[in-house]
Design a protein around this motif. Sequence first.
Motif, PDB file in Angstrom:
ATOM      1  N   VAL A 170       5.272  60.035  81.963  1.00 24.56           N
ATOM      2  CA  VAL A 170       4.700  59.710  83.277  1.00 24.56           C
ATOM      3  C   VAL A 170       4.985  58.255  83.641  1.00 24.56           C
ATOM      4  N   ILE A 171       4.790  57.341  82.693  1.00 26.25           N
ATOM      5  CA  ILE A 171       4.986  55.905  82.956  1.00 26.25           C
ATOM      6  C   ILE A 171       6.460  55.608  83.215  1.00 26.25           C
ATOM      7  N   GLU A 172       7.365  56.216  82.430  1.00 24.35           N
ATOM      8  CA  GLU A 172       8.799  55.994  82.643  1.00 24.35           C
ATOM      9  C   GLU A 172       9.217  56.473  84.028  1.00 24.35           C
ATOM     10  N   ARG A 173       8.682  57.613  84.430  1.00 26.40           N
ATOM     11  CA  ARG A 173       9.030  58.154  85.753  1.00 26.40           C
ATOM     12  C   ARG A 173       8.472  57.278  86.866  1.00 26.40           C
ATOM     13  N   GLU A 174       7.300  56.699  86.648  1.00 26.58           N
ATOM     14  CA  GLU A 174       6.657  55.884  87.676  1.00 26.58           C
ATOM     15  C   GLU A 174       7.319  54.517  87.815  1.00 26.58           C
ATOM     16  N   LEU A 175       7.604  53.850  86.700  1.00 27.27           N
ATOM     17  CA  LEU A 175       8.096  52.472  86.753  1.00 27.27           C
ATOM     18  C   LEU A 175       9.609  52.358  86.849  1.00 27.27           C
ATOM     19  N   GLY A 176      10.345  53.355  86.360  1.00 22.35           N
ATOM     20  CA  GLY A 176      11.798  53.322  86.475  1.00 22.35           C
ATOM     21  C   GLY A 176      12.457  52.398  85.449  1.00 22.35           C
ATOM     22  N   ASP A 177      13.713  52.004  85.739  1.00 18.00           N
ATOM     23  CA  ASP A 177      14.525  51.246  84.792  1.00 18.00           C
ATOM     24  C   ASP A 177      14.144  49.777  84.684  1.00 18.00           C
ATOM     25  N   GLY A 178      13.257  49.308  85.548  1.00 15.74           N
ATOM     26  CA  GLY A 178      12.891  47.899  85.482  1.00 15.74           C
ATOM     27  C   GLY A 178      11.969  47.563  84.330  1.00 15.74           C
ATOM     28  N   TYR A 179      11.525  48.588  83.596  1.00 18.26           N
ATOM     29  CA  TYR A 179      10.589  48.383  82.499  1.00 18.26           C
ATOM     30  C   TYR A 179      11.013  49.237  81.304  1.00 18.26           C
ATOM     31  N   THR A 180      10.649  48.794  80.111  1.00 22.24           N
ATOM     32  CA  THR A 180      10.872  49.592  78.910  1.00 22.24           C
ATOM     33  C   THR A 180       9.522  50.086  78.415  1.00 22.24           C
ATOM     34  N   THR A 181       9.480  51.356  78.054  1.00 25.29           N
ATOM     35  CA  THR A 181       8.245  52.002  77.606  1.00 25.29           C
ATOM     36  C   THR A 181       8.427  52.465  76.173  1.00 25.29           C
ATOM     37  N   ALA A 182       7.597  51.969  75.264  1.00 20.50           N
ATOM     38  CA  ALA A 182       7.754  52.256  73.836  1.00 20.50           C
ATOM     39  C   ALA A 182       6.490  52.884  73.279  1.00 20.50           C
ATOM     40  N   LEU A 183       6.699  53.877  72.398  1.00 22.97           N
ATOM     41  CA  LEU A 183       5.587  54.436  71.648  1.00 22.97           C
ATOM     42  C   LEU A 183       5.207  53.467  70.537  1.00 22.97           C
ATOM     43  N   THR A 184       3.933  53.297  70.301  1.00 25.07           N
ATOM     44  CA  THR A 184       3.498  52.359  69.273  1.00 25.07           C
ATOM     45  C   THR A 184       2.124  52.770  68.760  1.00 25.07           C
ATOM     46  N   LEU A 185       1.653  52.067  67.752  1.00 24.48           N
ATOM     47  CA  LEU A 185       0.296  52.231  67.250  1.00 24.48           C
ATOM     48  C   LEU A 185      -0.490  50.976  67.607  1.00 24.48           C
ATOM     49  N   LEU A 186      -1.644  51.137  68.217  1.00 26.49           N
ATOM     50  CA  LEU A 186      -2.468  50.015  68.630  1.00 26.49           C
ATOM     51  C   LEU A 186      -3.744  49.983  67.796  1.00 26.49           C
ATOM     52  N   SER A 187      -4.084  48.803  67.355  1.00 27.50           N
ATOM     53  CA  SER A 187      -5.275  48.649  66.510  1.00 27.50           C
ATOM     54  C   SER A 187      -6.537  49.019  67.274  1.00 27.50           C
ATOM     55  N   GLY A 188      -7.435  49.723  66.577  1.00 29.78           N
ATOM     56  CA  GLY A 188      -8.719  50.077  67.182  1.00 29.78           C
ATOM     57  C   GLY A 188      -9.766  48.996  67.020  1.00 29.78           C
ATOM     58  N   ALA A 189      -9.374  47.847  66.458  1.00 28.35           N
ATOM     59  CA  ALA A 189     -10.320  46.752  66.238  1.00 28.35           C
ATOM     60  C   ALA A 189     -10.780  46.177  67.575  1.00 28.35           C
ATOM     61  N   PRO A 190     -12.006  45.649  67.634  1.00 25.95           N
ATOM     62  CA  PRO A 190     -12.494  45.050  68.888  1.00 25.95           C
ATOM     63  C   PRO A 190     -11.665  43.839  69.287  1.00 25.95           C
ATOM     64  N   ALA A 191     -11.713  43.509  70.562  1.00 28.92           N
ATOM     65  CA  ALA A 191     -10.867  42.441  71.105  1.00 28.92           C
ATOM     66  C   ALA A 191     -11.172  41.086  70.470  1.00 28.92           C
ATOM     67  N   TRP A 192     -12.465  40.808  70.203  1.00 28.43           N
ATOM     68  CA  TRP A 192     -12.815  39.497  69.641  1.00 28.43           C
ATOM     69  C   TRP A 192     -12.158  39.286  68.285  1.00 28.43           C
ATOM     70  N   LEU A 193     -11.892  40.383  67.558  1.00 30.41           N
ATOM     71  CA  LEU A 193     -11.282  40.267  66.236  1.00 30.41           C
ATOM     72  C   LEU A 193      -9.777  40.033  66.365  1.00 30.41           C
ATOM     73  N   THR A 194      -9.105  40.827  67.193  1.00 29.83           N
ATOM     74  CA  THR A 194      -7.661  40.672  67.358  1.00 29.83           C
ATOM     75  C   THR A 194      -7.316  39.369  68.077  1.00 29.83           C
ATOM     76  N   ASP A 195      -8.170  38.944  69.019  1.00 30.82           N
ATOM     77  CA  ASP A 195      -7.927  37.685  69.715  1.00 30.82           C
ATOM     78  C   ASP A 195      -8.034  36.490  68.774  1.00 30.82           C
ATOM     79  N   SER A 196      -8.751  36.659  67.675  1.00 32.07           N
ATOM     80  CA  SER A 196      -8.894  35.581  66.685  1.00 32.07           C
ATOM     81  C   SER A 196      -7.737  35.542  65.704  1.00 32.07           C
ATOM     82  N   GLY A 197      -6.782  36.457  65.851  1.00 34.89           N
ATOM     83  CA  GLY A 197      -5.609  36.451  64.971  1.00 34.89           C
ATOM     84  C   GLY A 197      -5.682  37.427  63.827  1.00 34.89           C
ATOM     85  N   ALA A 198      -6.716  38.256  63.783  1.00 31.52           N
ATOM     86  CA  ALA A 198      -6.840  39.254  62.719  1.00 31.52           C
ATOM     87  C   ALA A 198      -6.280  40.580  63.213  1.00 31.52           C
TER      88      ALA A 198
END
Length: 627
Positions: A90-118
């Motif tokens: 859906v995102i690739e079709r919406e944004l087109g060639d001007g953007y790259t869309t990659a599958l990834t794994l995102l940490s479920g940790a809260p923002a305050w933890l990841t923002d601190s560098g953990a």
Amino acid sequence: MLNKTAWWKYSLVALVLAVGAFYALPNVFGNDPGVQVRGARGLSVGAEALQRVESALAEASIEVKALARDADGIRVRFADIESQLQAREVIERELGDGYTTALTLLSGAPAWLTDSGANPMYLGLDLRGGVHFLLEVDMDSAVARAHDRYTADLKRILREGGLRYRRIRPNPDGDIEVALRDAGQIEPAEALIARRAPELETRVDEARSGVLLARLGEERVDEIKAFALEQNMTALRNRIDQLGVAEPVVQRQGDARLVIQLPGVQDTARAKRILGRAATLEMRLVDEEHNAEALQSGQAPAGSRFYRFRDDRRILLLRRVIYSGENIIDAAASLDTQTGSPIVSITLDAAGARINSRITGENIGNRMAVVYLETASQLKRDADGNVERDARGRPLRVSRKIEEVLTAPVIRDQLGKRFQIEGLDSVSEARDLALMLRAGALAAPVEIIEERTVGPSLGRANINQGFNSVLAGFLLVLVFMLIYYRVFGVTSTIALTLNLALMVAVLSFFQATLTLPGVAGIVLTVGMAVDANVLIFERIREEIRNGNSPQASIHLGYDRALSTIVDANITTLIAAVVLFNFGTGPIKGFAVTLSIGILTSMFTAIMVTRVLINWYYGGKSVRALSI
């Protein structure tokens, strides 16, 4: 002797454990399947793109756990893999060639933890799923291209020097043959070449009069090969970025091989097609004056040659290249608004734009052909279809050059910096061609000589099995230590638990990649970590048998076992360092976790258990030890 612990030791242990807990904590929350959106070719991702992504996912009824924009682009988190895969389309079709869309794994940790560098530690290909390629660069082709360039340079050098020649051509043995019209100009030609092209070594052909042989020096050949490898690494990295892969690995292996790992990629066919193709474009004018006559006679006049369209029709083009893929700075695939056919929109650099403007302005009404060039390396086979091999048993390879005319439209108006390529078979082909043109051409063809694919379900199974093996090893050691050493076994169990936490913290802090062999290193560390405690506890029991008091036995046990523990761990650490330096891939992953485990286990087994024992027994009169 009351075995009291100094305050600074309590502080040191508390500080190390607090920092370790902080960096290990993100791994507790696990990872969610996600999609990462970045701007192609360095473009920034603005709030408008975020709004478009959010609206497109809402219209497609795809449930989103979290959606945010940061310095790296847009990150979208999902509850399951099915939603992740649907969202990418859906995102690739919406944004087109001007953007790259990659599958990834995102940490479920809260923002305050990841923002601190953990951040959680990375998972390797065997735990996460994806594809692994081992590519071999065709160095002979790189050297052959260099010979072609120097052949053209020698023609220009001799023309500019006023020296006439009959022919200049590369020979199969690596020499460039220079045949002069006047044999008396041998010495001036040698002096001119030495001045203008000092990297060429020249000698006179004794068997033929008026013939010079030029050859690239060994040092220059090594430079060409090293440059080909580096340029291929750069081009492949660019292609992978355009392909849309999060956290790819592109590494050099030896003098002619590259290792590429693409986490999360399951479309191996497209990945192979993109990585292995050395493609570019050339623009040539059609020889309108001789085209019809040459097609009838089958003979191409001097300065022209035949090319073929994809439907096998022939066309006569001038040999002179107007400009090539080196002048292309951007390419984007789209559909023609009038015909609906796939096209690639090309943007040229300043030099290419000037040439394009001048040539098209001078040739309105004539045709200009877009020639697609691709060099592929393939195995050399005999008449029976068997692979031919050299004296060392290595398979021989030959380069196959594909030259196709994509389109040859009539020049209706003067062109400039931008134009379009038509004649493509599908939207998929247009996208692949645009991707390769944006990334740049390979300096030499590459051959995929090894391929491994790990599915996401297998990666999940590997994670579960690895976790179970660590847990089983931990529980078995725990039960043994508790039964055999009682209170002292409790301290070793606590130290072992903290050791595992510290290992995870160190891997997360350095953002090291955990692989399946790395899990094996952790399992081995679990068993080795209590070795130090066994040495200490047995030494304490020996001191008790020798008639020493419980407090003196504790002190002497730790003191006298220390040198043995250090010696044993240092020798194992040396072995791990050797494995890391001389090993590749999985062996490195095993060596990393083993090295980290040795260092953390020495801290927990010696320092942490001593602090716990002193806290329990220290500062009071003890008649017997529970050991």
